[in-house]
Design a protein around this motif. Structure first.
Motif, PDB file in Angstrom:
ATOM      1  N   LYS A  89       0.828  -1.201   0.000  1.00 43.05           N
ATOM      2  CA  LYS A  89       0.000   0.000   0.000  1.00 43.05           C
ATOM      3  C   LYS A  89       0.864   1.253   0.000  1.00 43.05           C
ATOM      4  CE  LYS A  89      -3.792  -2.186   2.571  1.00 43.05           C
ATOM      5  NZ  LYS A  89      -4.613  -2.146   3.814  1.00 43.05           N
ATOM      6  N   GLU A  90       1.981   1.201   0.710  1.00 46.39           N
ATOM      7  CA  GLU A  90       2.864   2.357   0.826  1.00 46.39           C
ATOM      8  C   GLU A  90       3.721   2.495  -0.429  1.00 46.39           C
ATOM      9  OE1 GLU A  90       1.726   0.516   4.579  1.00 46.39           O
ATOM     10  OE2 GLU A  90       2.995  -0.220   2.949  1.00 46.39           O
ATOM     11  N   TRP A  91       4.010   3.714  -0.819  1.00 49.01           N
ATOM     12  CA  TRP A  91       4.872   3.934  -1.984  1.00 49.01           C
ATOM     13  C   TRP A  91       6.335   3.662  -1.652  1.00 49.01           C
ATOM     14  CZ3 TRP A  91       8.986   7.252  -1.968  1.00 49.01           C
ATOM     15  CH2 TRP A  91       9.046   8.193  -0.929  1.00 49.01           C
ATOM     16  N   GLY A  92       6.666   3.756  -0.347  1.00 50.62           N
ATOM     17  CA  GLY A  92       8.041   3.508   0.071  1.00 50.62           C
ATOM     18  C   GLY A  92       8.096   2.849   1.436  1.00 50.62           C
ATOM     19  N   LEU A  93       9.095   2.006   1.641  1.00 48.64           N
ATOM     20  CA  LEU A  93       9.326   1.339   2.914  1.00 48.64           C
ATOM     21  C   LEU A  93      10.684   1.779   3.443  1.00 48.64           C
ATOM     22  CD1 LEU A  93       8.305  -2.280   1.812  1.00 48.64           C
ATOM     23  CD2 LEU A  93       6.816  -0.503   2.767  1.00 48.64           C
ATOM     24  N   THR A  94      10.790   1.968   4.760  1.00 47.23           N
ATOM     25  CA  THR A  94      12.065   2.440   5.284  1.00 47.23           C
ATOM     26  C   THR A  94      12.289   1.978   6.715  1.00 47.23           C
ATOM     27  OG1 THR A  94      13.417   4.396   5.771  1.00 47.23           O
ATOM     28  CG2 THR A  94      11.053   4.619   6.082  1.00 47.23           C
ATOM     29  N   ASN A  95      13.543   1.692   7.039  1.00 43.75           N
ATOM     30  CA  ASN A  95      14.043   1.547   8.410  1.00 43.75           C
ATOM     31  C   ASN A  95      15.045   2.676   8.612  1.00 43.75           C
ATOM     32  OD1 ASN A  95      12.597  -0.799   8.323  1.00 43.75           O
ATOM     33  ND2 ASN A  95      14.344  -2.168   8.625  1.00 43.75           N
ATOM     34  N   THR A  96      14.738   3.607   9.509  1.00 45.29           N
ATOM     35  CA  THR A  96      15.586   4.778   9.715  1.00 45.29           C
ATOM     36  C   THR A  96      15.931   4.898  11.194  1.00 45.29           C
ATOM     37  OG1 THR A  96      14.643   5.951   7.822  1.00 45.29           O
ATOM     38  CG2 THR A  96      15.752   7.285   9.488  1.00 45.29           C
ATOM     39  N   TYR A  97      17.220   5.172  11.470  1.00 43.11           N
ATOM     40  CA  TYR A  97      17.717   5.262  12.840  1.00 43.11           C
ATOM     41  C   TYR A  97      18.570   6.514  12.989  1.00 43.11           C
ATOM     42  CZ  TYR A  97      16.789   0.233  12.347  1.00 43.11           C
ATOM     43  OH  TYR A  97      16.215  -0.975  12.066  1.00 43.11           O
ATOM     44  N   ALA A  98      18.432   7.183  14.136  1.00 39.03           N
ATOM     45  CA  ALA A  98      19.269   8.346  14.445  1.00 39.03           C
ATOM     46  C   ALA A  98      19.755   8.220  15.883  1.00 39.03           C
ATOM     47  CB  ALA A  98      18.491   9.638  14.257  1.00 39.03           C
ATOM     48  N   ASP A  99      21.086   8.160  16.061  1.00 39.47           N
ATOM     49  CA  ASP A  99      21.700   8.048  17.386  1.00 39.47           C
ATOM     50  C   ASP A  99      22.381   9.352  17.754  1.00 39.47           C
ATOM     51  OD1 ASP A  99      21.863   4.961  18.329  1.00 39.47           O
ATOM     52  OD2 ASP A  99      21.938   5.079  16.146  1.00 39.47           O
ATOM     53  N   LEU A 100      22.300   9.706  19.049  1.00 40.63           N
ATOM     54  CA  LEU A 100      22.995  10.887  19.564  1.00 40.63           C
ATOM     55  C   LEU A 100      23.612  10.531  20.905  1.00 40.63           C
ATOM     56  CD1 LEU A 100      23.660  13.914  19.266  1.00 40.63           C
ATOM     57  CD2 LEU A 100      21.578  14.388  20.579  1.00 40.63           C
ATOM     58  N   ASN A 101      24.924  10.809  21.060  1.00 38.21           N
ATOM     59  CA  ASN A 101      25.641  10.518  22.295  1.00 38.21           C
ATOM     60  C   ASN A 101      26.465  11.730  22.700  1.00 38.21           C
ATOM     61  OD1 ASN A 101      25.166   7.426  22.367  1.00 38.21           O
ATOM     62  ND2 ASN A 101      25.971   7.811  20.330  1.00 38.21           N
TER      63      ASN A 101
END
Length: 543
Positions: free
Chosen positions: A50-62
């Motif tokens: 159904k979705e036009w795009g699939l994504t796994n997104t990660y943002a780390d901050l230390n």
């Protein structure tokens, strides 16, 4: 759990302000985003989304200073890449922690990862390609009160995607560096380390029926312990480790009350020009989860490493092995040798040879007709094999530099893969795999790498062929094309083309691929990935 996370969020600005009292603050982080714009392909079974795009997104901050570290990770997997479990879907603040450290003492509050010994009774880690992030949310203390002693204690709840399992996980670990106390050992380049660990799972009761009228009496506490000794003398390294778990009826073992065991012996030798490895492992009923009724690859408290080589070549990795935690005998041996330059076998530039052998076999199980739920399950003599080979791999690799500009790698592999055991059906697949990889460096900026692979088998889908060309244009560009072709049952091409751009800490890859269904494995843990087709975008940034 939401209250705990909210408390950390409110305390984070105060912690950042307090950093100034502890000296210079260092800020690091990363962004990783994998995107698929999917297309339907009925021939390979790639579904329509159904979705036009699939994504796994990660943002780390230390943020790190002399005595205080703070960090967190935001994840967006609301429209996840194909093949992840349903509960993987979501988005928000996934992990957050505060770590204080000074004078041999370290205290962590929030999410943390830990491993005791080889991980037989505790290993929490993150592996994004598998969708594994089984961190603990709680507290951990690490201290070295005296020279040669390292102590750890922890307690927390295990993450399962966007929630936490109810079981409380607690544990302690001690490692003693004997050579730190005995000078003759250290002076003779001999290092001896003794370790011991304990882990407790406290899990509430639940209704598990053996039939219409009988309910299982489930243990509230499951305890596991581990003992190990490592001796290193020069180039020789020997590790012996044994772990045991009390009765832990679960979905994995069919709710039996047998104890769990794992024993390992590993020896290695390494010096310039030569290396050797010998290791053996026997595991029996060592599935250890923070939720007894869970299935799939999540909620494991421990980890049993696969004693098989992790292959990077596409066809060598076509049938990867997944560790069988309910019981296996596993063996691995490897010998590597570098023939010196200007010798008969070494030639002008030297020659490297590596031979690896892996074999995994079932253990003998005798049920005596009483192996159902609520029983002890079975009897198993320690030294006796069962009647099935799970996996076997014999491979020989040759690395040879033929000129200043050209290097050749060759590999032959003979493999036996019990698809019925590892995947549920398919029988024993016996295959032979041939690989040739060449790399030619035109100059300091231009390198061309190519691969030719062939897998031949009378089982499963038959033979496969694979070809790859990769042109590297330093310092920024890389162009890659490949095709995996099934020569047997399906006569199907799985092609890929990609352009990669690197600039400082940024890496961007854009491609188009048709990907076969199969298993993605790391360390003996495997995730099924369905077939897909479409545009892929991968972005990584580290700062």
């Amino acid at each position: 759990m939401k209250k705990i996370i909210a408390t950390f969020l409110l305390a984070l600005p105060l912690g950042v302000a307090a950093q100034s009292d502890y000296g210079k603050v260092t800020v690091t982080g990363s962004i990783q985003s994998d995107v698929l714009i999917p297309e339907e392909d009925k021939k390979i079974g790639a579904e329509k989304y159904k979705e036009w795009g699939l994504t796994n997104t990660y943002a780390d901050l230390n943020m790190m200073s002399k005595h205080l570290d703070l960090g967190g990770r935001v994840e967006f997997t609301r429209f996840p890449m194909p093949g992840y479990e349903p509960d993987f879907k979501g988005w928000g603040l996934a992990n957050i922690y505060a770590r204080m450290h000074c004078d041999g003492l370290e205290v962590t509050l929030g999410n943390f990862y830990e491993q005791f010994g080889s991980g037989f009774i505790l290993r929490t880690y993150e592996e994004r390609s598998l969708g594994v992030d089984n961190s603990l949310l709680g507290a951990r203390v690490v201290t070295s009160p005296v020279k040669g002693v390292r102590l750890k204690a922890l307690s927390g709840f295990q993450r399962r995607y966007w929630s936490y399992n109810d079981a409380l996980i607690s544990g302690a670990d001690v490692e003693l560096g004997i050579d730190e106390w005995i000078s003759p050992l250290k002076n003779s380049n001999t290092y001896v380390t003794i370790g011991g660990s304990w882990v407790n799972k406290q899990e509430s009761d639940e209704v598990i029926l053996t039939d219409a009228t009988h309910r299982l009496n489930l243990p509230k506490n499951v305890n596991a312990w581990d003992a190990r000794v490592r001796v290193q003398k020069g180039a020789v390294n020997v590790l012996a480790e044994y772990a045991q778990k009390t009765q832990d009826p679960s979905f994995d073992n069919g709710y039996i009350y047998r104890r769990g065991y794992v024993a390992m012996l590993s020896a290695s030798y390494s010096k310039r020009g030569m290396s050797a490895l010998l290791q053996a492992k026997r595991s029996d009923n060592m599935s250890f989860r923070s939720q007894r009724s869970m299935n799939g690859i999540s909620s494991f408290i421990n980890h049993l490493p696969a004693f098989t080589m992790e292959h990077t070549y596409a066809l060598a990795a076509l049938y990867p092995y997944a560790t069988q935690p309910l019981g296996e005998w596993a063996y691995q041996a490897e010998l590597g040798y570098q023939f010196k330059r200007h010798t008969l076998l070494g030639g002008k530039y030297g020659t490297g040879v590596k031979v690896n052998f892996s074999h995994v076999h079932s253990i003998q199980k005798n049920t005596d007709g009483t192996g159902g739920p609520g029983t002890n399950g079975y009897h198993s003599a320690f030294w006796k094999w069962g009647d099935q080979t799970y996996y076997q791999d014999i491979n020989v690799q040759l690395d040879k530099k033929l000129s200043k500009s050209f290097k050749l790698n060759l590999m032959y592999m003979n493999q036996r893969y019990n698809k019925s055991v590892i995947e549920g059906e398919g029988g024993m697949i016996h295959s032979n795999i041939f690989v040739a990889e060449g790399k030619y460096q035109f100059n300091k900026k231009v390198t061309l790498r190519s691969e030719l692979q062939y897998l031949t088998t009378a089982g499963d889908q038959g033979d496969w062929a694979f070809g790859l060309m990769e042109l590297s244009l330093q310092p920024h560009w890389m162009l890659t094309v490949s095709d995996m072709y099934n020569c047997g049952a399906t006569k199907t091409h799985y092609y890929m083309g990609a352009v990669t751009f690197n600039h400082k800490s940024h890496r961007l890859q854009v491609g188009y691929a048709r990907t076969r269904a199969g298993f993605n494995c790391s360390g003996g843990v495997c995730r099924y990935v369905p077939a897909s087709r479409g545009v892929t975008v991968n972005y990584n940034y580290n700062f």
